[in-house]
Design a protein around this motif. Structure first.
Motif: not given
Length: 501
Positions: A47-48, A83, A85, A88, A266
């Motif tokens: 998630g970077d 993003h 996230g 995740a 996103d």
């Protein structure tokens, strides 16, 4: 009829017409192999935003690079990529609601149970949860056991994700699990393969050119020796989530087929935040009133966050011209942005997990049954993971016990290990009391059933018996009901033979 067919056939031959259709030939080029697909899934889980941007700007999807994370800003026009996230969050939540409700493991003998409890104390925290978590977003993986008395007197389990594992199959049956470990020697990266079968552990070393090397030529690998055991048991156990339709014999990640939905989600959220920034209150300042840098004397550049712009109302020194500062409020299409956000979110969660499981506010319903209906997607996915865990975890425990028997020179023994999980989305205790109370009031449920339905396995049998006796006393019932033969039709006691004597 036969004459007409003969004429048609001769006419086709004379005209040199081919009756059959030409076979259609289509060439499909795969944009990434299995390992690259695993790397892509791991990027989504990590998630970077920077990593996502770097990955997709270097990846050619042969579709014109039209994804949000592939887009590059026009010169002078910068936009923010955010993003959420969500990928995740989906994996972590599914792992939590599954393995936090794992019941006690049951064994067929006390010795095996005590031995496993000793091994379990040295396991990494949340070992099973973390292993399945990686398998869920990578597609599969495997747990291997090693034994090193210098580190521990028990077998040491390690989970290898899908990109570090290969499976060798024969007609669909698993024949070998191959673990791939990098080995650096004299600034060259080799690949050490550890091959587990149901009767041995073997090793192979491959150089960067793809050629097999002799392990004996490398003193650093002197301790790496093959092992053959007499009894047939696996020292490694695969964890495979589903079946991949693209990569035969491999698992299917929960992210497979969802990347475009995550990308669109996103984009929708980033667009919303960008609209908030673009439509915040703007202050238009004449050029002659803009603050200047005290060191250089140049006009200060506006920040993207302060919303200040230059507006010239008139030239300096012009008669009647006066500088004015105007403030304007932008407009945001809230409904349109919210609709696109919800649509993208639905596509991300569809078939995986319910919004309410993630804490996303949906229509509030007080009915416990309706609440359970909202969790159907979550229950379906969780049940799939539970079925795999109930099969795989006993195999992992059994492998550890067999290794301990082999190290202790004990004969091979069969172990029966069972594991179960609690039920997810149980109705609240208040709703159970209401339902059971009505059933008892209507006379369709006994006190024994009432106590069992309300408390289940949370109370022991002795406590339940006392509670049933208490309820029977309240209802005016005897704990032991007399049989029908003890009474006559008029309610009196039927005389026995001894009474007549």
């Amino acid at each position: 009829m036969r004459i007409n067919e003969t004429i048609k056939r001769k006419l086709r031959n004379w005209l040199e017409m081919d009756k059959g259709m030409n076979p259609l030939s289509i060439r499909i080029i795969e944009t990434m192999d299995f390992e690259a697909n695993c790397f892509k899934n791991s990027i989504w889980y990590r998630g970077d935003p920077s990593e996502l941007h770097q990955f997709y700007t270097q990846f050619d999807d042969m579709m014109g690079n039209t994804r949000f994370w592939q887009a590059v800003a026009t010169n002078g026009v910068n936009f923010r990529k955010i993003h959420t996230g969500l990928p995740a969050l989906i994996i972590d939540t599914l792992a939590d609601i599954t393995f936090d409700d794992m019941n006690k493991i049951e064994f067929n003998n006390l010795e095996a149970q005590e031995l496993w409890e000793a091994i379990e104390k040295e396991l990494p925290e949340d070992f099973f949860k973390d292993s399945f978590k990686e398998a869920m977003y990578m597609g599969d993986g495997a747990v291997r056991f090693t034994y090193d008395s210098k580190i521990s007197k028990y077998p040491i389990p390690e989970f290898f994700p899908a990109d570090m594992v290969d499976f060798k199959r024969d007609r669909g049956y698993l024949k070998a699990i191959i673990f791939k470990m990098p080995f650096v020697f004299k600034d060259r990266e080799y690949l050490l393969k550890e091959i587990h079968t149901n009767y041995s552990i073997d090793y192979e070393l491959w150089n960067p050119e793809g050629e097999k090397e002799n392990i004996l030529d490398f003193p650093e690998l002197a301790d790496v020796k093959p092992l053959i055991h007499d009894a047939e048991f696996w020292t490694a156990v695969p964890i495979i989530i589903g079946k991949s339709p693209k990569y035969k014999g491999r698992g299917k990640s929960l992210f497979d087929g969802k990347e475009d939905a995550f990308d669109s989600f996103d984009e929708a959220y980033s667009q919303w935040i960008e609209a908030l920034r673009d439509n915040r209150t703007k202050t238009f300042i004449p050029e002659q009133m803009i603050p200047k840098d005290p060191k250089t004397g140049l006009l200060l550049k506006p920040s993207p966050f302060d919303g200040r712009f230059v507006k010239i109302k008139g030239l300096t020194g012009t008669e009647g011209a006066s500088p004015n500062i105007d403030v304007e409020q932008g407009e945001i299409d809230d409904e349109g942005l919210l609709a696109s956000y919800n649509t993208a979110l639905d596509q991300c969660l569809q078939g995986l997990i319910s919004p309410s499981t993630l804490g996303i506010d949906v229509k509030k319903l007080d009915n416990a049954e309706a609440q359970r209906e909202k969790e159907k997607a979550t229950i379906s996915t969780r049940n799939k993971i539970v079925r795999i865990a109930e099969k795989v975890i006993p195999q992992i425990i059994e492998a550890a016990l067999h290794i301990m028997d082999m190290v202790g020179y004990k004969p091979y023994r069969e172990y029966e290990i069972t594991i179960s999980f609690g039920e997810y989305a149980n109705p609240s205790f208040e709703s159970v009391v209401e339902t059971v109370g009505k059933a008892k009031q209507y006379g369709v449920m006994s006190n024994e059933t009432v106590v069992d339905e309300m408390y289940g396995d949370s109370k022991d049998d002795d406590w339940k018996e006392k509670e049933v006796a208490r309820l029977n006393a309240i209802d005016g019932l005897n704990s032991k009901e007399p049989s029908i033969n003890e009474f006559d039709d008029l309610g009196g006691v039927i005389p026995t033979e001894e009474d007549y004597e």
